[in-house]
Scaffold this active site. Structure first.
Site, PDB file in Angstrom:
ATOM      1  N   TRP A  51       0.851  -1.196   0.000  1.00 37.12           N
ATOM      2  CA  TRP A  51       0.000   0.000   0.000  1.00 37.12           C
ATOM      3  C   TRP A  51       0.875   1.229   0.000  1.00 37.12           C
ATOM      4  O   TRP A  51       2.030   1.197   0.422  1.00 37.12           O
ATOM      5  CB  TRP A  51      -1.034  -0.003   1.128  1.00 37.12           C
ATOM      6  CG  TRP A  51      -0.561  -0.275   2.546  1.00 37.12           C
ATOM      7  CD1 TRP A  51       0.609  -0.839   2.949  1.00 37.12           C
ATOM      8  CD2 TRP A  51      -1.288   0.003   3.741  1.00 37.12           C
ATOM      9  NE1 TRP A  51       0.659  -0.939   4.306  1.00 37.12           N
ATOM     10  CE2 TRP A  51      -0.495  -0.434   4.823  1.00 37.12           C
ATOM     11  CE3 TRP A  51      -2.533   0.558   4.007  1.00 37.12           C
ATOM     12  CZ2 TRP A  51      -0.913  -0.308   6.155  1.00 37.12           C
ATOM     13  CZ3 TRP A  51      -2.940   0.672   5.333  1.00 37.12           C
ATOM     14  CH2 TRP A  51      -2.136   0.242   6.391  1.00 37.12           C
ATOM     15  N   ASN A  52       0.284   2.327  -0.512  1.00 34.93           N
ATOM     16  CA  ASN A  52       1.037   3.568  -0.689  1.00 34.93           C
ATOM     17  C   ASN A  52       0.371   4.699   0.078  1.00 34.93           C
ATOM     18  O   ASN A  52      -0.847   4.689   0.274  1.00 34.93           O
ATOM     19  CB  ASN A  52       1.057   3.982  -2.163  1.00 34.93           C
ATOM     20  CG  ASN A  52       1.700   2.944  -3.056  1.00 34.93           C
ATOM     21  OD1 ASN A  52       2.789   2.465  -2.760  1.00 34.93           O
ATOM     22  ND2 ASN A  52       1.032   2.601  -4.129  1.00 34.93           N
TER      23      ASN A  52
ATOM     24  N   HIS B  32     -13.719  26.902  -4.621  1.00 38.74           N
ATOM     25  CA  HIS B  32     -12.412  27.103  -5.277  1.00 38.74           C
ATOM     26  C   HIS B  32     -12.196  28.572  -5.629  1.00 38.74           C
ATOM     27  O   HIS B  32     -11.058  29.017  -5.728  1.00 38.74           O
ATOM     28  CB  HIS B  32     -12.366  26.229  -6.528  1.00 38.74           C
ATOM     29  CG  HIS B  32     -11.130  26.348  -7.356  1.00 38.74           C
ATOM     30  ND1 HIS B  32      -9.860  26.416  -6.826  1.00 38.74           N
ATOM     31  CD2 HIS B  32     -10.976  26.383  -8.714  1.00 38.74           C
ATOM     32  CE1 HIS B  32      -8.983  26.485  -7.820  1.00 38.74           C
ATOM     33  NE2 HIS B  32      -9.617  26.477  -8.952  1.00 38.74           N
TER      34      HIS B  32
ATOM     35  N   HIS C 281     -10.266  16.510 -12.848  1.00 39.93           N
ATOM     36  CA  HIS C 281     -10.711  16.897 -11.503  1.00 39.93           C
ATOM     37  C   HIS C 281     -11.911  17.814 -11.576  1.00 39.93           C
ATOM     38  O   HIS C 281     -12.196  18.412 -12.606  1.00 39.93           O
ATOM     39  CB  HIS C 281      -9.576  17.576 -10.722  1.00 39.93           C
ATOM     40  CG  HIS C 281      -9.231  18.944 -11.229  1.00 39.93           C
ATOM     41  ND1 HIS C 281      -8.353  19.148 -12.260  1.00 39.93           N
ATOM     42  CD2 HIS C 281      -9.650  20.172 -10.841  1.00 39.93           C
ATOM     43  CE1 HIS C 281      -8.244  20.445 -12.494  1.00 39.93           C
ATOM     44  NE2 HIS C 281      -9.030  21.098 -11.644  1.00 39.93           N
TER      45      HIS C 281
ATOM     46  N   ASP D 172     -13.888  21.161 -10.113  1.00 41.80           N
ATOM     47  CA  ASP D 172     -13.783  22.447  -9.411  1.00 41.80           C
ATOM     48  C   ASP D 172     -15.089  22.673  -8.655  1.00 41.80           C
ATOM     49  O   ASP D 172     -16.167  22.701  -9.262  1.00 41.80           O
ATOM     50  CB  ASP D 172     -13.612  23.600 -10.405  1.00 41.80           C
ATOM     51  CG  ASP D 172     -12.217  23.683 -11.013  1.00 41.80           C
ATOM     52  OD1 ASP D 172     -11.323  22.939 -10.586  1.00 41.80           O
ATOM     53  OD2 ASP D 172     -12.037  24.521 -11.921  1.00 41.80           O
TER      54      ASP D 172
ATOM     55  N   HIS E 278      -6.458  19.792  -7.545  1.00 39.08           N
ATOM     56  CA  HIS E 278      -6.729  20.203  -8.925  1.00 39.08           C
ATOM     57  C   HIS E 278      -5.723  19.577  -9.886  1.00 39.08           C
ATOM     58  O   HIS E 278      -5.135  20.253 -10.723  1.00 39.08           O
ATOM     59  CB  HIS E 278      -6.752  21.731  -9.020  1.00 39.08           C
ATOM     60  CG  HIS E 278      -7.847  22.324  -8.191  1.00 39.08           C
ATOM     61  ND1 HIS E 278      -9.056  22.738  -8.720  1.00 39.08           N
ATOM     62  CD2 HIS E 278      -7.947  22.508  -6.842  1.00 39.08           C
ATOM     63  CE1 HIS E 278      -9.832  23.176  -7.738  1.00 39.08           C
ATOM     64  NE2 HIS E 278      -9.190  23.051  -6.586  1.00 39.08           N
TER      65      HIS E 278
END
Ligand code: MN
Length: 258
Positions: free
Chosen positions: A61-62, A79, A73, A75, A69
C-alpha cells in the site's frame, strides 16, 4: 422489470456502454502551472508504506500526495472567491453530478486557432440545431485537445505570451452561469478557462461566473470524440474531501451502443 434492472441488463448485454472520460492519474499527468508570483499545486506522487516486505510481508500500500486540482478533476464553488460561501466538494449533491451530457464541438475551429473562445452565439446556435438544453446538464466542450495529452508541453501549449488553449469568453461564461438548466462545464484542457484567461475581464471568467453560480467544472477529459452530441449520461465522481475546493475525479459516460 424496474428501470434500474433494465439499465443493469442493458449494461450487461452491451446495449448501453460505459465510456471512461478520465485521464489516468500518474506522475507524468500534466497539471496547471501559474506564472510568478502565484504558488503552484503538485501532481501525484506515491510512497510505499509496505511492498510485500518486512513492513508488510503480505500486502502493498502507498501514501499519496496530490493536489486537489490535478489531472481530471472537479472544481467546486469554494475554489473561487466568487463562490467562497458556496459548496465544498463534499457538499455537492450526487444528483448534480449525474446528468445528461451535451457536446458542443469546435474541433475544427480549435485546430485553426488554439485560442478559440466560445461565445453566447455558439450556445444559441447549438440550441437552434438540437433544441433547448436538458435539465441538470453538463456542457462538454469538444476541442480535440486531449490528443495532445501524452505530451505535457503540447498539452499546455505555452510560449512567451503564456498558454494557448481554447476556452470561453467572459460573455460566454456569463451565458452558461445564467442558464438554470446547466450543472457543469467540462473540457479536454488542463483548466476550465482558456489559456489566455488571466488577461480577461474578469480574470478567469468561467471560474468566476460558474463557481459563483453553484455550477461545477471538470477538466482534462478524454474520449470526448466518442460522445454523441446528445443522449449520453455523465457520471462525475470526485472524492468527498471535507472542505475541499476540488478533487481528482473519475468521469464516466453511459452511451447507447450504436
Ligand atoms: Mn481546478
Amino acid at each position: 422489470m424496474s428501470v434500474v434492472e433494465k439499465l443493469t441488463m442493458a449494461l450487461g448485454d452491451g446495449s448501453v456502454e460505459f465510456l471512461d472520460l478520465t485521464t489516468p492519474l500518474g506522475r507524468e499527468t500534466p497539471i496547471l502551472s501559474l506564472p510568478e508570483p502565484f504558488a503552484n499545486t503538485v501532481g501525484l506522487s506515491l510512497s510505499a508504506v509496505s511492498s510485500f516486505d518486512d513492513a508488510g510481508p503480505g500486502w502493498a500500500w502507498n501514501d499519496m500526495t496530490v493536489g486537489e486540482h490535478a489531472g481530471t478533476h472537479l472544481d467546486a464553488p469554494v475554489h473561487w472567491i466568487s463562490g467562497r460561501d458556496g459548496k465544498s466538494v463534499d457538499q455537492i449533491e450526487p444528483a448534480r453530478l449525474i446528468g445528461p451530457a451535451v457536446v458542443i464541438d469546435k474541433t475544427a475551429e480549435v485546430a485553426r486557432n488554439p485560442d478559440f473562445l466560445l461565445e453566447p452565439a455558439d450556445f444559441e446556435q447549438w440550441e437552434d440545431e438540437n433544441g433547448p438544453l436538458p435539465d441538470n446538464c453538463w456542457i462538454i466542450f469538444r476541442t480535440g485537445w486531449s490528443a495532445r495529452g501524452s505530451n505535457a508541453a503540447d498539452f499546455i501549449n505555452a510560449d512567451d505570451s503564456g498558454s494557448h488553449t481554447p476556452g470561453v469568453s467572459p460573455a460566454g461564461a456569463r451565458w452558461i452561469a445564467a442558464n438554470e438548466r446547466v450543472s457543469g462545464f467540462g473540457v479536454e484542457t488542463v483548466g476550465i478557462d482558456a489559456g489566455q484567461a488571466a488577461a480577461f475581464d474578469p480574470m478567469f471568467p468561467v471560474h468566476w461566473f460558474l463557481l459563483g453560480a453553484d455550477k461545477y467544472g471538470i477538466t482534462s477529459l478524454r474520449q470526448v470524440d466518442k460522445l454523441p452530441v446528445t443522449g449520453a449520461t455523465l457520471v462525475v465522481a470526485p472524492l468527498p474531501i471535507v472542505g475541499g475546493t476540488g478533487s481528482p475525479a473519475r468521469v464516466f459516460a453511459l452511451v447507447e451502443a450504436s
